[in-house]
Design an enzyme around this catalytic site. Structure first.
Site, PDB file in Angstrom:
ATOM      1  N   GLU A  94       0.716  -1.335   0.198  1.00 40.72           N
ATOM      2  CA  GLU A  94       0.124  -0.004   0.008  1.00 40.72           C
ATOM      3  C   GLU A  94       0.804   1.194  -0.006  1.00 40.72           C
ATOM      4  O   GLU A  94       2.102   1.286   0.686  1.00 40.72           O
ATOM      5  CB  GLU A  94      -0.779  -0.019   1.228  1.00 40.72           C
ATOM      6  CG  GLU A  94      -2.007  -1.129   1.017  1.00 40.72           C
ATOM      7  CD  GLU A  94      -3.205  -0.736   1.942  1.00 40.72           C
ATOM      8  OE1 GLU A  94      -4.352  -1.307   1.835  1.00 40.72           O
ATOM      9  OE2 GLU A  94      -2.837   0.119   3.109  1.00 40.72           O
ATOM     10  N   CYS A 107       3.287   8.510   0.811  1.00 42.44           N
ATOM     11  CA  CYS A 107       3.890   7.532   1.991  1.00 42.44           C
ATOM     12  C   CYS A 107       4.083   6.453   1.208  1.00 42.44           C
ATOM     13  O   CYS A 107       3.056   5.770   0.777  1.00 42.44           O
ATOM     14  CB  CYS A 107       2.902   7.387   3.265  1.00 42.44           C
ATOM     15  SG  CYS A 107       3.585   6.384   4.303  1.00 42.44           S
ATOM     16  N   CYS A 114       8.038  -6.459   7.153  1.00 41.22           N
ATOM     17  CA  CYS A 114       9.114  -5.838   7.868  1.00 41.22           C
ATOM     18  C   CYS A 114       9.715  -7.010   8.769  1.00 41.22           C
ATOM     19  O   CYS A 114       8.943  -7.665   9.273  1.00 41.22           O
ATOM     20  CB  CYS A 114       8.849  -4.690   8.561  1.00 41.22           C
ATOM     21  SG  CYS A 114       9.897  -3.617   9.336  1.00 41.22           S
ATOM     22  N   CYS A 118       8.468  -4.215  15.673  1.00 38.22           N
ATOM     23  CA  CYS A 118       8.047  -3.530  16.735  1.00 38.22           C
ATOM     24  C   CYS A 118       6.747  -3.799  17.539  1.00 38.22           C
ATOM     25  O   CYS A 118       6.047  -4.187  16.813  1.00 38.22           O
ATOM     26  CB  CYS A 118       8.208  -2.066  16.188  1.00 38.22           C
ATOM     27  SG  CYS A 118       9.751  -1.520  15.381  1.00 38.22           S
ATOM     28  N   CYS A 121       3.414  -2.500  16.256  1.00 39.73           N
ATOM     29  CA  CYS A 121       3.060  -2.380  14.804  1.00 39.73           C
ATOM     30  C   CYS A 121       2.666  -3.656  14.048  1.00 39.73           C
ATOM     31  O   CYS A 121       3.322  -4.784  14.377  1.00 39.73           O
ATOM     32  CB  CYS A 121       4.579  -1.958  13.978  1.00 39.73           C
ATOM     33  SG  CYS A 121       4.327  -1.653  12.310  1.00 39.73           S
ATOM     34  N   GLY A 163       7.713  -1.365   5.748  1.00 40.54           N
ATOM     35  CA  GLY A 163       9.218  -1.800   6.016  1.00 40.54           C
ATOM     36  C   GLY A 163       9.916  -0.915   6.364  1.00 40.54           C
ATOM     37  O   GLY A 163       9.565   0.090   6.721  1.00 40.54           O
ATOM     38  N   GLU A 164      11.449  -1.323   6.755  1.00 36.14           N
ATOM     39  CA  GLU A 164      12.305  -0.484   7.142  1.00 36.14           C
ATOM     40  C   GLU A 164      13.301  -0.157   6.123  1.00 36.14           C
ATOM     41  O   GLU A 164      13.932  -0.944   5.456  1.00 36.14           O
ATOM     42  CB  GLU A 164      13.041  -1.412   8.306  1.00 36.14           C
ATOM     43  CG  GLU A 164      14.411  -0.860   8.842  1.00 36.14           C
ATOM     44  CD  GLU A 164      14.349   0.523   9.169  1.00 36.14           C
ATOM     45  OE1 GLU A 164      13.575   0.964   9.882  1.00 36.14           O
ATOM     46  OE2 GLU A 164      15.316   1.360   8.820  1.00 36.14           O
ATOM     47  N   SER A 195      12.572   7.406   7.220  1.00 34.39           N
ATOM     48  CA  SER A 195      12.150   6.891   8.564  1.00 34.39           C
ATOM     49  C   SER A 195      12.687   5.481   9.068  1.00 34.39           C
ATOM     50  O   SER A 195      12.431   4.725   8.378  1.00 34.39           O
ATOM     51  CB  SER A 195      10.467   6.956   9.173  1.00 34.39           C
ATOM     52  OG  SER A 195      10.281   6.395  10.363  1.00 34.39           O
ATOM     53  N   SER A 218      12.662   6.586  14.588  1.00 30.84           N
ATOM     54  CA  SER A 218      11.628   5.850  15.502  1.00 30.84           C
ATOM     55  C   SER A 218      12.199   5.399  17.040  1.00 30.84           C
ATOM     56  O   SER A 218      12.622   4.548  17.014  1.00 30.84           O
ATOM     57  CB  SER A 218      11.073   4.617  14.712  1.00 30.84           C
ATOM     58  OG  SER A 218      10.258   5.083  13.685  1.00 30.84           O
ATOM     59  N   LEU A 219      12.061   6.509  17.577  1.00 34.66           N
ATOM     60  CA  LEU A 219      12.561   6.283  19.196  1.00 34.66           C
ATOM     61  C   LEU A 219      11.766   5.604  20.164  1.00 34.66           C
ATOM     62  O   LEU A 219      12.138   4.805  20.514  1.00 34.66           O
ATOM     63  CB  LEU A 219      13.256   8.128  19.695  1.00 34.66           C
ATOM     64  CG  LEU A 219      14.172   7.585  20.836  1.00 34.66           C
ATOM     65  CD1 LEU A 219      15.294   6.851  20.359  1.00 34.66           C
ATOM     66  CD2 LEU A 219      14.528   9.244  21.331  1.00 34.66           C
ATOM     67  N   ASN A 294      -2.223   4.135  17.099  1.00 37.88           N
ATOM     68  CA  ASN A 294      -3.278   3.760  16.565  1.00 37.88           C
ATOM     69  C   ASN A 294      -3.753   2.570  16.802  1.00 37.88           C
ATOM     70  O   ASN A 294      -2.885   1.651  16.578  1.00 37.88           O
ATOM     71  CB  ASN A 294      -3.247   3.984  15.097  1.00 37.88           C
ATOM     72  CG  ASN A 294      -3.335   5.336  14.586  1.00 37.88           C
ATOM     73  OD1 ASN A 294      -4.334   5.997  14.847  1.00 37.88           O
ATOM     74  ND2 ASN A 294      -2.339   5.828  13.789  1.00 37.88           N
ATOM     75  N   CYS A 337      -1.392   4.973  10.719  1.00 40.05           N
ATOM     76  CA  CYS A 337      -0.148   4.366  11.188  1.00 40.05           C
ATOM     77  C   CYS A 337      -0.625   2.841  12.059  1.00 40.05           C
ATOM     78  O   CYS A 337      -1.508   3.249  12.847  1.00 40.05           O
ATOM     79  CB  CYS A 337       0.452   5.062  12.058  1.00 40.05           C
ATOM     80  SG  CYS A 337       1.926   6.006  11.551  1.00 40.05           S
TER      81      CYS A 337
HETATM   82  N1  SAH Z   1      10.449   1.289   9.669  1.00 41.87           N
HETATM   83  C1  SAH Z   1      10.396   2.615   9.737  1.00 41.87           C
HETATM   84  C2  SAH Z   1       9.000   3.051   9.093  1.00 41.87           C
HETATM   85  C3  SAH Z   1       7.944   2.833   9.907  1.00 41.87           C
HETATM   86  S1  SAH Z   1       6.350   3.535   9.773  1.00 41.87           S
HETATM   87  C4  SAH Z   1      10.631   3.028  11.008  1.00 41.87           C
HETATM   88  O1  SAH Z   1      10.316   2.084  11.897  1.00 41.87           O
HETATM   89  O2  SAH Z   1      10.626   4.337  11.323  1.00 41.87           O
HETATM   90  C5  SAH Z   1       6.325   5.178  10.433  1.00 41.87           C
HETATM   91  C6  SAH Z   1       5.972   5.321  12.096  1.00 41.87           C
HETATM   92  O3  SAH Z   1       4.833   4.579  12.382  1.00 41.87           O
HETATM   93  C7  SAH Z   1       7.046   4.754  12.951  1.00 41.87           C
HETATM   94  O4  SAH Z   1       7.602   5.507  13.605  1.00 41.87           O
HETATM   95  C8  SAH Z   1       6.536   3.619  13.309  1.00 41.87           C
HETATM   96  O5  SAH Z   1       6.973   3.339  14.648  1.00 41.87           O
HETATM   97  C9  SAH Z   1       4.957   4.179  13.692  1.00 41.87           C
HETATM   98  N2  SAH Z   1       3.854   3.212  13.967  1.00 41.87           N
HETATM   99  C10 SAH Z   1       3.927   1.915  13.934  1.00 41.87           C
HETATM  100  N3  SAH Z   1       2.809   1.261  14.104  1.00 41.87           N
HETATM  101  C11 SAH Z   1       2.021   2.158  14.818  1.00 41.87           C
HETATM  102  C12 SAH Z   1       0.737   2.396  15.432  1.00 41.87           C
HETATM  103  N4  SAH Z   1       0.080   1.160  15.623  1.00 41.87           N
HETATM  104  N5  SAH Z   1       0.285   3.348  15.862  1.00 41.87           N
HETATM  105  C13 SAH Z   1       1.154   4.496  15.423  1.00 41.87           C
HETATM  106  N6  SAH Z   1       2.331   4.661  15.107  1.00 41.87           N
HETATM  107  C14 SAH Z   1       2.745   3.321  14.384  1.00 41.87           C
END
Ligand code: SAH
Length: 371
Positions: A94, A107, A114, A118, A121, A163-164, A195, A218-219, A294, A337
């Site tokens: 998507e 986006c 991925c 995390c 996610c 994806g990362e 990101s 993504s901290l 989310n 997200c």
């Molecule tokens: N792999 C990359 C891109 C990820 S998507 C990364 O980790 O940065 C972009 C952002 O969405 C990331 O910061 C990720 O942590 C966040 N994200 C993933 N799942 C989420 C959720 N359920 N609610 C809110 N943000 C989320």
């Protein structure tokens, strides 16, 4: 795609010039072809009508030009649009269009699935199905720019889809070079944000790139104890190491590194966490993007109440940090997200069969992202 039949959508211009040269075709043809593919949206060399018929036949025979197929397009009440795209191997990804944030933003995904897993996610739950090629990454942009009639309009790109990106480094960077080409979409790197969860060796490599996108990290937590629970990769590359790499990261004038922080109720949303975060970021030219979770079925966390989110943001702001709270976009069409759908009914028959036979993991049919 084989080496005997290179895919035009996958080649940056120097590579295209080289394969054309092997066939005795002059290099200016590559510039013409880039204009056709990226500025005019042709998806077949037959449509490149300022090339001779003979040349078009040669190109059609020797090259493929693969474009992701637009399967569905859904529009949210807030204007966000979600595009489901099918790849040549019938995997689906998507891409999301987010209007007016304040710019127009695409986006884009860099992998099917991925590997980072995390905890909050859903894409992470799928594991990595495969990397996207540069042609598939840039191809999402071609499709969206065409579908939205935006080929000659400015837009931003965030590599925040599935994806990362740093786990698919070479293809991602090649896609950015393709998109940057002056004879194509001429997308400047300052309009791109990459990101990452913090793959340190790749981050060090990124610091050397001539074509440098904006960086978002993504901290999600200021300490290894908490981050280690949320981001498995933190066991390998901890908070301190990531921050030090960010302190060294070369930034263009007036640029900042964005730190994304998904707020999870009772996990990382305390005033103490906010204060630690402020201290941690004191040496980095940063801005913080708070992302209230989310929620999704299967995700064992909750979104904090608005007053908790406000308190967290205020503590950061009082300590001099730039803070924004990410507004959720496209939630009604599950484009926000973490709102990916892992819906068995959306599998292709082949995927369902593969999974029934215990074969490869499923393609992910829906995904994520917001402004
Ligand atoms: N792999 C990359 C891109 C990820 S998507 C990364 O980790 O940065 C972009 C952002 O969405 C990331 O910061 C990720 O942590 C966040 N994200 C993933 N799942 C989420 C959720 N359920 N609610 C809110 N943000 C989320």
């Amino acid at each position: 795609m084989t080496t005997s039949c290179p895919d035009l959508g996958n080649l940056d211009r120097p590579a295209l010039e080289a394969v054309l040269a092997e066939r005795g075709i002059p290099r200016f043809r590559a510039r013409q072809m880039f204009r056709w593919i990226y500025r005019r949206g042709v998806i077949d060399v037959a449509g490149m009508t300022d090339l001779s018929r003979e040349l078009r036949e040669t190109l059609g025979r020797d090259f493929a030009l693969t474009t992701p197929e637009l399967v569905t397009r859904e529009r949210s009440v807030d204007g966000t649009e979600k595009f489901l795209l099918r790849l040549a191997d019938r995997r689906e990804i998507e891409s999301v269009f987010i209007p007016d944030t304040p710019a127009m933003t695409f986006c884009i995904s860099t992998q099917v699935g991925c590997a980072m897993a995390c905890a909050f996610c859903l894409t992470g739950k799928m594991g990595l199905v495969r990397n996207l090629t540069a042609g598939e990454i840039a191809g999402q942009v071609r499709v969206l720019a065409g579908a939205l009639s935006m080929r000659d309009k400015p837009f931003n790109i965030v590599l925040m889809g599935m994806g990362e990106p740093l786990h698919n480094y070479d293809e991602t960077m090649r896609a950015l070079r393709i998109l940057n080409d002056e004879h194509g979409l001429a997308l400047p790197p300052r309009r791109v944000t990459l990101s990452t969860v913090g793959l340190l060796p790749a981050l060090e490599r990124l610091a050397q790139e001539p074509l440098m996108p904006n960086l978002a990290i993504s901290l999600h937590a200021p300490t290894d104890a908490v981050r280690g629970e949320l981001v498995p990769l933190n066991k390998k590359y901890g908070v301190r190491e990531i921050i030090e790499a960010c302190e060294r990261f070369p930034l263009a004038r007036r640029r900042r590194i964005t730190f994304e922080y998904v707020l999870l109720a009772g996990v990382n949303d305390s005033p103490d966490a906010a204060r630690r975060l402020a201290t941690l970021l004191s040496g980095v030219k940063s801005k913080v993007n708070l992302i209230p979770l989310n929620a999704a079925p299967g995700i064992p966390f909750e979104r904090p109440d608005d007053d908790v989110i406000d308190r967290f943001a205020r503590i950061l702001a009082e300590r001099g940090l730039l803070v924004s709270v990410r507004k959720s976009r496209g939630r009604d069409i599950r484009a926000a997200c973490g709102q990916l759908i892992v819906d068995s009914q959306k599998r292709s028959p082949g995927q369902a069969l593969a999974s029934a036979l215990g074969g490869e993991p499923l393609a992910i049919t829906s995904r994520n992202v917001e402004a």
